[in-house]
Design a protein around this motif. Structure first.
Motif, PDB file in Angstrom:
ATOM      1  N   ALA A 108      73.637  -9.252 -99.177  1.00 54.59           N
ATOM      2  CA  ALA A 108      73.307  -7.821 -99.225  1.00 54.59           C
ATOM      3  C   ALA A 108      72.886  -7.313 -97.861  1.00 54.59           C
ATOM      4  O   ALA A 108      72.275  -8.034 -97.065  1.00 54.59           O
ATOM      5  CB  ALA A 108      72.182  -7.581-100.229  1.00 54.59           C
ATOM      6  N   ASN A 109      73.214  -6.063 -97.580  1.00 54.62           N
ATOM      7  CA  ASN A 109      72.625  -5.374 -96.441  1.00 54.62           C
ATOM      8  C   ASN A 109      71.195  -5.004 -96.835  1.00 54.62           C
ATOM      9  O   ASN A 109      70.977  -4.377 -97.881  1.00 54.62           O
ATOM     10  CB  ASN A 109      73.437  -4.119 -96.117  1.00 54.62           C
ATOM     11  N   LEU A 110      70.218  -5.367 -96.017  1.00 51.97           N
ATOM     12  CA  LEU A 110      68.824  -5.268 -96.429  1.00 51.97           C
ATOM     13  C   LEU A 110      68.186  -3.908 -96.140  1.00 51.97           C
ATOM     14  O   LEU A 110      67.003  -3.724 -96.443  1.00 51.97           O
ATOM     15  CB  LEU A 110      68.013  -6.383 -95.770  1.00 51.97           C
ATOM     16  N   LEU A 111      68.942  -2.979 -95.585  1.00 57.73           N
ATOM     17  CA  LEU A 111      68.362  -1.654 -95.364  1.00 57.73           C
ATOM     18  C   LEU A 111      67.996  -0.990 -96.690  1.00 57.73           C
ATOM     19  O   LEU A 111      66.942  -0.372 -96.822  1.00 57.73           O
ATOM     20  CB  LEU A 111      69.332  -0.771 -94.586  1.00 57.73           C
ATOM     21  N   HIS A 112      68.877  -1.148 -97.684  1.00 57.72           N
ATOM     22  CA  HIS A 112      68.551  -0.567 -98.984  1.00 57.72           C
ATOM     23  C   HIS A 112      67.362  -1.293 -99.617  1.00 57.72           C
ATOM     24  O   HIS A 112      66.475  -0.658-100.199  1.00 57.72           O
ATOM     25  CB  HIS A 112      69.739  -0.632 -99.929  1.00 57.72           C
ATOM     26  N   ALA A 113      67.340  -2.623 -99.515  1.00 61.56           N
ATOM     27  CA  ALA A 113      66.214  -3.379-100.076  1.00 61.56           C
ATOM     28  C   ALA A 113      64.906  -2.919 -99.460  1.00 61.56           C
ATOM     29  O   ALA A 113      63.891  -2.759-100.151  1.00 61.56           O
ATOM     30  CB  ALA A 113      66.415  -4.875 -99.844  1.00 61.56           C
ATOM     31  N   GLY A 114      64.913  -2.688 -98.140  1.00 58.51           N
ATOM     32  CA  GLY A 114      63.697  -2.227 -97.480  1.00 58.51           C
ATOM     33  C   GLY A 114      63.258  -0.863 -97.955  1.00 58.51           C
ATOM     34  O   GLY A 114      62.055  -0.578 -98.038  1.00 58.51           O
ATOM     35  N   ARG A 115      64.216  -0.012 -98.294  1.00 57.04           N
ATOM     36  CA  ARG A 115      63.880   1.334 -98.759  1.00 57.04           C
ATOM     37  C   ARG A 115      63.382   1.354-100.196  1.00 57.04           C
ATOM     38  O   ARG A 115      62.489   2.131-100.533  1.00 57.04           O
ATOM     39  CB  ARG A 115      65.108   2.253 -98.649  1.00 57.04           C
ATOM     40  N   CYS A 211      82.502  -5.182 -95.898  1.00 58.93           N
ATOM     41  CA  CYS A 211      82.388  -3.728 -95.824  1.00 58.93           C
ATOM     42  C   CYS A 211      81.721  -3.140 -97.066  1.00 58.93           C
ATOM     43  O   CYS A 211      81.046  -2.109 -96.994  1.00 58.93           O
ATOM     44  CB  CYS A 211      83.770  -3.108 -95.624  1.00 58.93           C
ATOM     45  N   ALA A 212      81.921  -3.798 -98.222  1.00 54.75           N
ATOM     46  CA  ALA A 212      81.369  -3.274 -99.475  1.00 54.75           C
ATOM     47  C   ALA A 212      79.869  -3.494 -99.599  1.00 54.75           C
ATOM     48  O   ALA A 212      79.264  -3.024-100.557  1.00 54.75           O
ATOM     49  CB  ALA A 212      82.084  -3.902-100.667  1.00 54.75           C
ATOM     50  N   THR A 213      79.248  -4.203 -98.648  1.00 51.47           N
ATOM     51  CA  THR A 213      77.793  -4.312 -98.678  1.00 51.47           C
ATOM     52  C   THR A 213      77.129  -3.058 -98.103  1.00 51.47           C
ATOM     53  O   THR A 213      75.926  -2.865 -98.273  1.00 51.47           O
ATOM     54  CB  THR A 213      77.305  -5.545 -97.891  1.00 51.47           C
ATOM     55  N   CYS A 214      77.915  -2.232 -97.399  1.00 48.98           N
ATOM     56  CA  CYS A 214      77.370  -0.991 -96.836  1.00 48.98           C
ATOM     57  C   CYS A 214      78.023   0.253 -97.411  1.00 48.98           C
ATOM     58  O   CYS A 214      77.421   1.328 -97.391  1.00 48.98           O
ATOM     59  CB  CYS A 214      77.542  -0.974 -95.317  1.00 48.98           C
ATOM     60  N   HIS A 215      79.272   0.135 -97.884  1.00 47.76           N
ATOM     61  CA  HIS A 215      80.026   1.308 -98.326  1.00 47.76           C
ATOM     62  C   HIS A 215      80.507   1.136 -99.758  1.00 47.76           C
ATOM     63  O   HIS A 215      80.910   0.042-100.156  1.00 47.76           O
ATOM     64  CB  HIS A 215      81.255   1.519 -97.437  1.00 47.76           C
ATOM     65  N   LEU A 216      80.507   2.235-100.495  1.00 51.89           N
ATOM     66  CA  LEU A 216      81.149   2.281-101.802  1.00 51.89           C
ATOM     67  C   LEU A 216      82.642   2.492-101.560  1.00 51.89           C
ATOM     68  O   LEU A 216      83.052   3.497-100.967  1.00 51.89           O
ATOM     69  CB  LEU A 216      80.573   3.422-102.628  1.00 51.89           C
ATOM     70  N   ILE A 217      83.469   1.508-101.987  1.00 58.96           N
ATOM     71  CA  ILE A 217      84.895   1.531-101.671  1.00 58.96           C
ATOM     72  C   ILE A 217      85.689   1.450-102.965  1.00 58.96           C
ATOM     73  O   ILE A 217      85.547   0.479-103.720  1.00 58.96           O
ATOM     74  CB  ILE A 217      85.274   0.348-100.757  1.00 58.96           C
ATOM     75  N   ALA A 223      78.038  -4.313-103.602  1.00 61.18           N
ATOM     76  CA  ALA A 223      76.665  -3.966-103.948  1.00 61.18           C
ATOM     77  C   ALA A 223      76.595  -2.568-104.543  1.00 61.18           C
ATOM     78  O   ALA A 223      77.372  -1.679-104.181  1.00 61.18           O
ATOM     79  CB  ALA A 223      75.779  -4.054-102.704  1.00 61.18           C
ATOM     80  N   ASN A 224      75.655  -2.371-105.453  1.00 63.19           N
ATOM     81  CA  ASN A 224      75.490  -1.061-106.081  1.00 63.19           C
ATOM     82  C   ASN A 224      74.748  -0.087-105.166  1.00 63.19           C
ATOM     83  O   ASN A 224      74.746   1.113-105.394  1.00 63.19           O
ATOM     84  CB  ASN A 224      74.704  -1.207-107.386  1.00 63.19           C
ATOM     85  N   GLN A 225      74.074  -0.603-104.155  1.00 61.22           N
ATOM     86  CA  GLN A 225      73.314   0.243-103.255  1.00 61.22           C
ATOM     87  C   GLN A 225      74.008   0.236-101.893  1.00 61.22           C
ATOM     88  O   GLN A 225      74.415  -0.804-101.408  1.00 61.22           O
ATOM     89  CB  GLN A 225      71.874  -0.264-103.114  1.00 61.22           C
ATOM     90  N   HIS A 226      74.075   1.388-101.268  1.00 62.15           N
ATOM     91  CA  HIS A 226      74.863   1.491-100.052  1.00 62.15           C
ATOM     92  C   HIS A 226      74.074   2.202 -98.966  1.00 62.15           C
ATOM     93  O   HIS A 226      73.303   3.109 -99.225  1.00 62.15           O
ATOM     94  CB  HIS A 226      76.179   2.202-100.337  1.00 62.15           C
ATOM     95  N   VAL A 227      74.316   1.775 -97.742  1.00 59.04           N
ATOM     96  CA  VAL A 227      73.607   2.338 -96.600  1.00 59.04           C
ATOM     97  C   VAL A 227      74.531   3.169 -95.721  1.00 59.04           C
ATOM     98  O   VAL A 227      74.076   3.849 -94.817  1.00 59.04           O
ATOM     99  CB  VAL A 227      72.941   1.227 -95.771  1.00 59.04           C
ATOM    100  N   GLY A 228      75.827   3.099 -95.962  1.00 58.62           N
ATOM    101  CA  GLY A 228      76.789   3.910 -95.235  1.00 58.62           C
ATOM    102  C   GLY A 228      77.474   4.868 -96.179  1.00 58.62           C
ATOM    103  O   GLY A 228      77.302   4.783 -97.398  1.00 58.62           O
TER     104      GLY A 228
END
Length: 293
Positions: A108-115, A211-217, A223-228
């Motif tokens: 997972a990209n952890l920016l969403h986890a941090g938020r 790419c799908a760890t940051c973007h909904l494609i 991941a269900n949560q996206h930072v991009g």
């Protein structure tokens, strides 16, 4: 027991038995593709993701320290993050290592986890790990105090720009400034003969480069949560990253070196070669519909 109730129970047991037999047969036949190059199917992915979230929520009960947001904790967590977490999860403007591109589910990209994740749940995941994901449990390698430092940094990371993260990392002592090597350097691969971009190959490359760890494609499970921004409809957008006319050639340029186009972009350099960038650009050019419309 009435005849109607008995009939209902027999029917329910028959359905359950048939489902069990069908599932066992599919497993025995090797029907489910376990290749790490193919993401889980959407139902399987969401079932596993929900099970993980509920399991963590039920078990996380550690009380965060009062000084969780202290600057010293955040800096201590940054050093630990760079040594132990960066290679799989990346950071603002920093790509994960090549190893992470072969993991399924994708880290997972952890920016969403941090938020959005509570500190106690982040602490539990770091301390205990998650089965069958590649996420290790750090309970026997880091002290609880060190894990809380990591939590402090993850909670602070969403507030860091690419430049701010780079400046913090540059200020670390030399021993902590770079992640420790995980695998020996691999020999350079021979250059591939260039061909026009292929959307099918690009779809696979898009998945394998996380790419799908940051973007909904559309069409790609992630991941269900996206930072991009979501990429549905990107083919119809006038500009890439708001600054570059949206042409196939410019998309390749952006994919290969996003921060050369926009120095403030959190999009990392993924180390794409020319062919992968062409293929991904070809795939993105097929996404002319906004997802859900």
């Amino acid at each position: 027991m009435t005849l109607r109730l008995r009939t209902l129970l027999i029917g329910l047991l028959s359905v359950l038995l048939a489902g069990f037999v069908a599932g066992a047969l599919l497993i025995y036949m090797g029907f489910y593709d376990i290749s790490a190059l193919r993401q889980h199917t959407k139902p399987v992915f969401h079932l596993l993701d929900f099970a993980m979230s509920r399991a963590v929520e039920v078990r996380a009960d550690a009380r965060p320290p009062a000084d969780l947001h202290d600057e010293g904790r955040v800096h201590g967590g940054l050093a630990l993050f760079r040594r132990h977490c960066l290679r799989c999860h990346g950071a603002p403007g920093v790509s994960p290592d090549a190893l992470a591109f072969g993991l399924t589910p994708a880290p997972a990209n952890l920016l969403h986890a941090g938020r959005s994740w509570p500190p106690d749940e982040i602490f539990w995941i770091v301390r205990n790990g998650v089965k069958m994901t590649g996420m290790p449990g750090w309970a026997y390698r880091l002290t609880d105090e060190e894990i809380w430092n990591l939590v402090a940094f993850v909670k602070a990371m969403p507030g860091l720009t690419t430049r701010a993260y780079a400046e913090l990392a540059a200020g670390l002592p030399q021993a902590d400034a770079s992640p420790s090597p995980l695998v020996s350097a691999q020999p350079a691969q021979p250059a591939r003969a260039m061909r026009p971009g292929d959307a099918h190959a690009g779809r696979q490359a898009t998945q394998n480069h996380l790419c799908a760890t940051c973007h909904l494609i559309p069409g790609i499970v992630g991941a269900n949560q996206h930072v991009g921004p979501p990429l549905g409809g990107i083919a119809g957008r006038a500009f890439i990253a708001g600054v570059l006319p949206n042409t196939p050639e410019n998309m390749v340029r952006f994919l290969r070196d996003p921060q050369a186009i926009d120095p403030l972009s959190a999009m990392p350099d993924l180390g794409l070669d020319e062919q992968d960038a062409r293929d991904i650009a070809a795939f993105l050019a097929t996404l002319d519909q906004v997802q859900g419309k």
